[in-house]
Design an enzyme around this catalytic site. Sequence first.
Site, PDB file in Angstrom:
ATOM      1  N   HIS A 151     -52.531 -46.971   2.528  1.00  0.00           N
ATOM      2  CA  HIS A 151     -51.703 -45.779   2.315  1.00  0.00           C
ATOM      3  C   HIS A 151     -50.333 -45.828   3.028  1.00  0.00           C
ATOM      4  CE1 HIS A 151     -55.171 -43.610   0.677  1.00  0.00           C
ATOM      5  NE2 HIS A 151     -55.848 -43.810   1.780  1.00  0.00           N
TER       6      HIS A 151
HETATM    7  O1  RIB Z   1     -54.697 -39.480   2.559  1.00  0.00           O
HETATM    8  C1  RIB Z   1     -54.359 -40.623   3.252  1.00  0.00           C
HETATM    9  C2  RIB Z   1     -53.514 -40.288   4.449  1.00  0.00           C
HETATM   10  O2  RIB Z   1     -54.257 -39.458   5.349  1.00  0.00           O
HETATM   11  C3  RIB Z   1     -53.094 -41.468   5.280  1.00  0.00           C
HETATM   12  O3  RIB Z   1     -51.847 -41.215   5.853  1.00  0.00           O
HETATM   13  C4  RIB Z   1     -54.157 -41.526   6.336  1.00  0.00           C
HETATM   14  O4  RIB Z   1     -53.713 -42.231   7.482  1.00  0.00           O
HETATM   15  C5  RIB Z   1     -54.369 -40.071   6.611  1.00  0.00           C
HETATM   16  O5  RIB Z   1     -53.357 -39.605   7.476  1.00  0.00           O
END
Ligand code: RIB
Length: 330
Positions: free
Chosen positions: A247
Site C-alpha cells: 500500500h
Molecule cells: O488500508 C491500508 C492502509 O492502512 C495502509 O496505509 C496501512 O499501513 C494502513 O495504514
Amino acid sequence: MPTSHPSKTPIILDCDTGVDDTMAIIFACLAPEIELVGIGTIWGNVDLDLATQNSLNILAMCGKPDVPVARGAETPLNGSHVDYAYFVHGDDGQGNRGMKGKYGKQISMTAAEFIVDACRKRPGEIELVPVGPLTNIALALQLEPNLPKLVRGVTIMGGTALAPGNVTPVAEANVWHDPEAADLVFKAQWPITMVGLDVTMKTLLTPDHFDRMRKGGGISKYMAQIAEFYTAFNENASFGRPLATMHDAVAVGLAANLVRATISPLVHAEVDTTDGPGRGQTICDLRGKYLNYPPQEGAHCRVPLELEDGFPDYFTNLLVAAGDPAVDIS
Ligand code: RIB
Ligand code: CA
C-alpha cells in the site's frame, strides 16, 4: 522503471508505522530520486508512541538519523475511540520481529507544525504523502489555510474508488479511521492523488521477492523478516496465498514518478462522514468511464485505477542492492 534522476522529489511522509509503512520509509530512504524531507507520525496501525519510535528506528537503520520525525495526533479530529491494527502488523508494528533498540528522538514541533514550517520554507516544492489517517494533514490545514498553495501536491494512500473496502464493505482503513479529517483534506483546493485499494491491492510482494530479499544485505533481510506476520495476515484475510500488499510504498512510488499509472482519471471525489454504512467511503465520480473520462470542471483528485507492471520487482531490486543496517538491529 526510470534509470536516471536529474532532480529529486522532496516528500514528507506521514505514517502510522506498521509493516507496509516501513516498506515506504525504507523505499524513500533508498531511492536516489527521492529527498525524504521528514516524517510525521500518526496513530492508526499502532499507537502514536510506537509509530514514532518505529519511524525513528527505521531511519537509523537506513543511515538517515538526521531526517526529522515529528509526532502527530493520537486520536481522530473529533477525539473519538481509536482502533489499532496490531493483528495485521504485530504487537510492535514490525511483525513481532522488530529491532529491540530505540534510536533517535523526535523534534519538538508537532507533525502539523512541521508540515506547515517545511512547506513555508520551500513553497510549491514539497509533495505531502500521508499513508495513515489524515488527521495531521487536516490539522496542518487548520494551522495554515494557505497550505494548498504552498505544496506541490498531496499523494494519499487511502480510500478506494471501485475496489471493496478493507474495514467496511466500502471504506479503506486510513480514511475510515478519521473521515472528518479526510473530508477536510479532500475539500481543500490542492492537487490530490488518491492511491486507493484499486491499485494497492494489486501491487504485491510474492514469496519469490522475499526469497530474493533474504539473500540481500541486512536491510533487505530485515524487511523480509518483519513482513512474515503481515504476509500471513494477508494470506488469511485476502488472498489465500502468502502475498504482501505494498500500500504505502505505492503512494511513494507514484509521488516520485517511480511507477506510472496507466489509467488515472481526474475526477470529483468526496468522503462520506455520515454515521451510516457508507461512513468513510470515498465517493469518486467515475461516470465518465465509457467516454474515456472527459474533463470534470473543478475536479482536483486523480484516482489511479491501473499501474504499469514491475513496481514490486523494482522495489525488491533496490532493497537487495542496499547494504547493511547503520545500527545494531538485533
Ligand atoms: O488500508 C491500508 C492502509 O492502512 C495502509 O496505509 C496501512 O499501513 C494502513 O495504514
Ligand atoms: Ca499506513
